[in-house]
Scaffold this motif. Structure first.
Motif, PDB file in Angstrom:
ATOM      1  N   ALA A 158      -7.738  -0.851   6.674  1.00  0.00           N
ATOM      2  CA  ALA A 158      -7.832   0.027   5.710  1.00  0.00           C
ATOM      3  C   ALA A 158      -6.478   1.092   5.933  1.00  0.00           C
ATOM      4  O   ALA A 158      -5.796   1.377   5.199  1.00  0.00           O
ATOM      5  CB  ALA A 158      -8.990   0.760   5.340  1.00  0.00           C
ATOM      6  N   GLY A 159      -6.384   1.504   7.177  1.00  0.00           N
ATOM      7  CA  GLY A 159      -5.383   2.183   7.708  1.00  0.00           C
ATOM      8  C   GLY A 159      -4.082   1.680   7.527  1.00  0.00           C
ATOM      9  O   GLY A 159      -3.196   2.338   7.185  1.00  0.00           O
ATOM     10  N   LEU A 161      -3.164  -0.523   5.148  1.00  0.00           N
ATOM     11  CA  LEU A 161      -2.733  -0.434   3.977  1.00  0.00           C
ATOM     12  C   LEU A 161      -2.416   0.788   3.198  1.00  0.00           C
ATOM     13  O   LEU A 161      -1.407   1.024   2.373  1.00  0.00           O
ATOM     14  CB  LEU A 161      -4.156  -0.876   3.063  1.00  0.00           C
ATOM     15  CG  LEU A 161      -4.620  -2.520   3.211  1.00  0.00           C
ATOM     16  CD1 LEU A 161      -5.943  -2.660   2.710  1.00  0.00           C
ATOM     17  CD2 LEU A 161      -3.482  -3.290   2.274  1.00  0.00           C
ATOM     18  N   VAL A 162      -3.176   1.899   3.932  1.00  0.00           N
ATOM     19  CA  VAL A 162      -2.591   3.194   3.474  1.00  0.00           C
ATOM     20  C   VAL A 162      -1.141   3.697   3.950  1.00  0.00           C
ATOM     21  O   VAL A 162      -0.470   4.315   3.405  1.00  0.00           O
ATOM     22  CB  VAL A 162      -3.595   4.198   3.925  1.00  0.00           C
ATOM     23  CG1 VAL A 162      -2.982   5.893   3.570  1.00  0.00           C
ATOM     24  CG2 VAL A 162      -5.099   4.081   3.133  1.00  0.00           C
ATOM     25  N   ALA A 163      -0.980   3.522   5.278  1.00  0.00           N
ATOM     26  CA  ALA A 163       0.055   3.688   5.911  1.00  0.00           C
ATOM     27  C   ALA A 163       1.542   3.024   5.239  1.00  0.00           C
ATOM     28  O   ALA A 163       2.400   3.518   5.182  1.00  0.00           O
ATOM     29  CB  ALA A 163       0.240   3.515   7.364  1.00  0.00           C
ATOM     30  N   SER A 164       1.139   1.658   4.945  1.00  0.00           N
ATOM     31  CA  SER A 164       2.272   0.989   4.070  1.00  0.00           C
ATOM     32  C   SER A 164       2.566   1.477   2.945  1.00  0.00           C
ATOM     33  O   SER A 164       3.332   0.908   2.265  1.00  0.00           O
ATOM     34  CB  SER A 164       1.951  -0.448   4.359  1.00  0.00           C
ATOM     35  OG  SER A 164       0.809  -0.602   3.550  1.00  0.00           O
ATOM     36  N   GLY A 165       1.662   2.199   2.121  1.00  0.00           N
ATOM     37  CA  GLY A 165       1.684   2.422   1.111  1.00  0.00           C
ATOM     38  C   GLY A 165       1.326   1.447  -0.186  1.00  0.00           C
ATOM     39  O   GLY A 165       1.433   1.464  -1.546  1.00  0.00           O
ATOM     40  N   ALA A 166       0.689   0.449   0.196  1.00  0.00           N
ATOM     41  CA  ALA A 166       0.075  -0.776  -0.294  1.00  0.00           C
ATOM     42  C   ALA A 166      -0.911  -0.585  -1.397  1.00  0.00           C
ATOM     43  O   ALA A 166      -1.052  -0.749  -2.386  1.00  0.00           O
ATOM     44  CB  ALA A 166      -0.345  -1.751   0.619  1.00  0.00           C
ATOM     45  N   VAL A 167      -1.851   0.561  -0.850  1.00  0.00           N
ATOM     46  CA  VAL A 167      -2.698   1.070  -1.809  1.00  0.00           C
ATOM     47  C   VAL A 167      -2.406   2.630  -2.094  1.00  0.00           C
ATOM     48  O   VAL A 167      -1.896   3.275  -1.219  1.00  0.00           O
ATOM     49  CB  VAL A 167      -4.307   1.217  -1.116  1.00  0.00           C
ATOM     50  CG1 VAL A 167      -5.323   1.962  -1.912  1.00  0.00           C
ATOM     51  CG2 VAL A 167      -4.748  -0.348  -0.662  1.00  0.00           C
ATOM     52  N   PRO A 168      -2.311   2.909  -3.166  1.00  0.00           N
ATOM     53  CA  PRO A 168      -1.770   4.448  -3.940  1.00  0.00           C
ATOM     54  C   PRO A 168      -2.768   5.345  -3.087  1.00  0.00           C
ATOM     55  O   PRO A 168      -4.108   5.404  -3.060  1.00  0.00           O
ATOM     56  CB  PRO A 168      -2.106   4.442  -5.278  1.00  0.00           C
ATOM     57  CG  PRO A 168      -1.991   2.904  -5.726  1.00  0.00           C
ATOM     58  CD  PRO A 168      -2.663   1.949  -4.416  1.00  0.00           C
ATOM     59  N   ALA A 169      -2.150   6.531  -2.795  1.00  0.00           N
ATOM     60  CA  ALA A 169      -2.865   7.719  -2.467  1.00  0.00           C
ATOM     61  C   ALA A 169      -3.890   8.139  -3.276  1.00  0.00           C
ATOM     62  O   ALA A 169      -4.817   8.559  -2.580  1.00  0.00           O
ATOM     63  CB  ALA A 169      -1.789   8.768  -1.941  1.00  0.00           C
ATOM     64  N   GLU A 170      -3.790   8.177  -4.365  1.00  0.00           N
ATOM     65  CA  GLU A 170      -4.740   8.676  -5.203  1.00  0.00           C
ATOM     66  C   GLU A 170      -6.038   7.778  -5.080  1.00  0.00           C
ATOM     67  O   GLU A 170      -7.129   8.379  -5.433  1.00  0.00           O
ATOM     68  CB  GLU A 170      -4.157   8.835  -6.689  1.00  0.00           C
ATOM     69  CG  GLU A 170      -3.505   7.608  -7.246  1.00  0.00           C
ATOM     70  CD  GLU A 170      -2.279   7.360  -7.159  1.00  0.00           C
ATOM     71  OE1 GLU A 170      -1.792   6.587  -7.945  1.00  0.00           O
ATOM     72  OE2 GLU A 170      -1.775   7.847  -6.136  1.00  0.00           O
ATOM     73  N   ARG A 332     -13.221   2.366  -0.366  1.00  0.00           N
ATOM     74  CA  ARG A 332     -12.379   2.331  -1.572  1.00  0.00           C
ATOM     75  C   ARG A 332     -11.094   1.658  -1.610  1.00  0.00           C
ATOM     76  O   ARG A 332     -10.679   0.851  -2.534  1.00  0.00           O
ATOM     77  CB  ARG A 332     -12.397   3.902  -2.441  1.00  0.00           C
ATOM     78  CG  ARG A 332     -11.697   3.906  -3.553  1.00  0.00           C
ATOM     79  CD  ARG A 332     -11.536   5.307  -4.047  1.00  0.00           C
ATOM     80  NE  ARG A 332     -11.051   5.440  -5.508  1.00  0.00           N
ATOM     81  CZ  ARG A 332     -10.971   6.595  -6.181  1.00  0.00           C
ATOM     82  NH1 ARG A 332     -11.547   7.793  -5.533  1.00  0.00           N
ATOM     83  NH2 ARG A 332     -10.540   6.643  -7.367  1.00  0.00           N
ATOM     84  N   THR A 333     -10.420   1.861  -0.327  1.00  0.00           N
ATOM     85  CA  THR A 333      -9.220   1.397   0.074  1.00  0.00           C
ATOM     86  C   THR A 333      -9.365  -0.091   0.045  1.00  0.00           C
ATOM     87  O   THR A 333      -8.623  -0.862  -0.726  1.00  0.00           O
ATOM     88  CB  THR A 333      -8.722   1.776   1.233  1.00  0.00           C
ATOM     89  OG1 THR A 333      -8.496   3.241   1.358  1.00  0.00           O
ATOM     90  CG2 THR A 333      -7.604   1.273   1.677  1.00  0.00           C
ATOM     91  N   LEU A 334     -10.341  -0.434   0.582  1.00  0.00           N
ATOM     92  CA  LEU A 334     -10.397  -2.201   0.769  1.00  0.00           C
ATOM     93  C   LEU A 334     -10.799  -2.728  -0.679  1.00  0.00           C
ATOM     94  O   LEU A 334     -10.685  -3.920  -0.803  1.00  0.00           O
ATOM     95  CB  LEU A 334     -11.571  -2.457   1.917  1.00  0.00           C
ATOM     96  CG  LEU A 334     -11.057  -2.329   3.333  1.00  0.00           C
ATOM     97  CD1 LEU A 334     -12.102  -2.456   4.177  1.00  0.00           C
ATOM     98  CD2 LEU A 334      -9.719  -2.761   3.606  1.00  0.00           C
ATOM     99  N   VAL A 338      -8.889  -5.722  -2.314  1.00  0.00           N
ATOM    100  CA  VAL A 338      -9.551  -7.179  -2.944  1.00  0.00           C
ATOM    101  C   VAL A 338      -9.083  -7.338  -4.536  1.00  0.00           C
ATOM    102  O   VAL A 338      -8.653  -8.255  -4.733  1.00  0.00           O
ATOM    103  CB  VAL A 338     -10.877  -7.120  -2.573  1.00  0.00           C
ATOM    104  CG1 VAL A 338     -11.427  -8.258  -3.211  1.00  0.00           C
ATOM    105  CG2 VAL A 338     -11.378  -6.907  -1.238  1.00  0.00           C
ATOM    106  N   SER A 339      -9.226  -6.226  -4.997  1.00  0.00           N
ATOM    107  CA  SER A 339      -9.317  -6.472  -6.674  1.00  0.00           C
ATOM    108  C   SER A 339      -7.528  -6.647  -7.119  1.00  0.00           C
ATOM    109  O   SER A 339      -7.336  -7.262  -7.926  1.00  0.00           O
ATOM    110  CB  SER A 339      -9.640  -5.372  -7.332  1.00  0.00           C
ATOM    111  OG  SER A 339      -9.038  -3.750  -6.876  1.00  0.00           O
ATOM    112  N   HIS A 340      -6.791  -6.121  -6.069  1.00  0.00           N
ATOM    113  CA  HIS A 340      -5.591  -6.379  -6.401  1.00  0.00           C
ATOM    114  C   HIS A 340      -4.971  -7.547  -5.343  1.00  0.00           C
ATOM    115  O   HIS A 340      -3.600  -7.767  -5.531  1.00  0.00           O
ATOM    116  CB  HIS A 340      -4.478  -5.265  -6.056  1.00  0.00           C
ATOM    117  CG  HIS A 340      -4.808  -4.238  -7.277  1.00  0.00           C
ATOM    118  ND1 HIS A 340      -5.832  -3.294  -7.261  1.00  0.00           N
ATOM    119  CD2 HIS A 340      -3.857  -3.895  -8.266  1.00  0.00           C
ATOM    120  CE1 HIS A 340      -5.883  -2.580  -8.273  1.00  0.00           C
ATOM    121  NE2 HIS A 340      -4.791  -2.929  -8.974  1.00  0.00           N
ATOM    122  N   GLN A 341      -5.579  -8.410  -4.973  1.00  0.00           N
ATOM    123  CA  GLN A 341      -5.257  -9.581  -3.921  1.00  0.00           C
ATOM    124  C   GLN A 341      -4.412  -9.329  -2.925  1.00  0.00           C
ATOM    125  O   GLN A 341      -3.526 -10.121  -2.538  1.00  0.00           O
ATOM    126  CB  GLN A 341      -4.702 -10.664  -4.835  1.00  0.00           C
ATOM    127  CG  GLN A 341      -5.796 -11.046  -6.043  1.00  0.00           C
ATOM    128  CD  GLN A 341      -5.202 -12.245  -6.973  1.00  0.00           C
ATOM    129  OE1 GLN A 341      -4.302 -12.672  -6.898  1.00  0.00           O
ATOM    130  NE2 GLN A 341      -6.264 -12.906  -7.593  1.00  0.00           N
TER     131      GLN A 341
END
Length: 362
Positions: A158-159, A161-170, A332-334, A338-341
């Motif tokens: 999860a970290g 995904l967040v650090a890379s910006g792959a999952v939006p901050a919001e 929530r990040t994970l 998953v939902s966005h593959q």
């Protein structure tokens, strides 16, 4: 050439080893397990693209065990991808000053997030200097209410995904409340302290061993949130009027002295210690409201540890705001990933890198 994707790691070597092991039945969190957690964190971070990790040296053995694990990993025939680990060059003070200086250095290095392995006190120390750098919270301390008790490998995914910006901050991040205590008059005027979970006005006159371990010591308690399944001082609020982390208010509780009447409550104030307290009042503490503290005597404790011995002429006030740190919502990040593959895309990218490396080797 793009900057390497960098994450900071703070692993408090003293967390999970304080005096509350003598006054309760809390388990000891050994140095070897902290090092193992960092290793598992590296596996998760590296699998999804983190290039570099900044961390701290220590004298208790966490850094030494980590270096040994890195050497072992490098010697494998086909090692999994781990980030390169760099130790920040700073003096070792064997105190919270190490955390303060380390976090400040990580912020200057523009890390994407800081993973914190520690208890409420460690996270409080990090929050004082991290600004808007998100925290990935992992529990290794005592009476933890703020950090998550979670597998480090999963947290690392999860970290990354967040650090890379792959999952939006919001989606991935949530802002936390904090309690802010200011000295507005007296010899210590201007002093400020924050708490992420609780501020307690204790009847004990001296800091001593710091931990609040006796219910009779509790005069007044302020809480940012109170979970019904929590432990520590916040469990008292959770036993009467639970408050979510996302709620727009906290709690203000006052407790009876010997002989005074009130509402008896039972709460787990420490591992293996379920104690009775007598509550006189319990009120909502609203965001944005400042309140004077009754500080004619005793000590002030922040997130379960006494820090300030009150002087006669000092006057303090307390407020609740949304100025606490941003933290990663791992689940929530994970779910978003998953939902966005995103995991499938990461697998394709890793396969492409391996094919390129193989062709170059041939």
């Amino acid at each position: 050439m793009p900057s390497p994707l960098t994450v900071g790691v703070i692993a408090n070597p003293a967390s999970g080893r304080d005096i509350r092991r003598l006054t309760s039945h809390a388990s000891v969190f050994p140095t070897s397990e902290k090092a193992n957690m960092v290793v598992r964190l590296l596996a998760g971070l590296g699998a999804l693209g983190v290039d570099r990790v900044l961390t701290l040296r220590d004298r208790t053995g966490v850094a030494a065990l980590l270096l040994r694990a890195l050497d072992t990993h490098a010697a494998l025939a086909e090692p999994q991808r781990w980030p390169a680990v760099e130790f920040i060059d700073q003096p070792i003070m064997d105190s919270v000053a190490d955390t303060h200086a380390g976090v400040a250095a990580m912020v200057r290095a523009e890390v994407g997030l800081i993973a914190v392995l520690g208890g409420d006190g460690t996270h409080r120390a990090v929050a004082a200097h991290c600004g808007d750098v998100p925290l990935l919270t992992l529990s290794t301390g005592t009476n933890n209410a703020f950090p998550d008790l979670r597998e480090a490998t999963v947290a690392g995914l999860a970290g990354a995904l967040v650090a890379s910006g792959a999952v939006p901050a919001e989606v991935a991040l949530r802002r936390n409340k904090r309690l802010l205590v200011r000295c507005v008059a007296g010899p210590n005027r201007g002093r400020e302290e924050l708490a992420l979970v609780d501020v307690c006005v204790s009847r004990q006159r001296f800091v001593g061993a710091r931990a609040i371990s006796e219910p009779a010591d509790i005069e007044t308690l302020f809480l940012t949130f109170a979970a019904p399944d929590g432990i520590g001082l916040s469990s008292i609020g959770g036993a009467w009027a639970p408050v979510e982390r996302t709620a727009s208010h906290g709690l203000h509780l006052c407790f009876a002295r010997n002989g005074e009447t009130g509402v008896p409550l039972v709460a787990p104030i420490a591992p293996g210690r379920v104690e009775q307290v007598t509550m006189r009042t319990c009120e909502r503490f609203e965001v944005g409201v400042s309140m004077p503290l009754d500080t004619d005597h005793g000590t002030l404790a922040f997130d379960g540890e006494r820090e300030i011995e009150l002087e006669r002429d000092d006057r303090y006030e307390i407020s609740l705001d949304w100025g606490g740190p941003l933290t990663v919502d791992v689940e929530r990040t994970l779910r978003y990933a998953v939902s966005h593959q995103l995991m499938r895309e990461a697998a394709y990218a890793a396969s492409a890198v391996m094919r390129t490396a193989s062709s170059r080797g041939g």
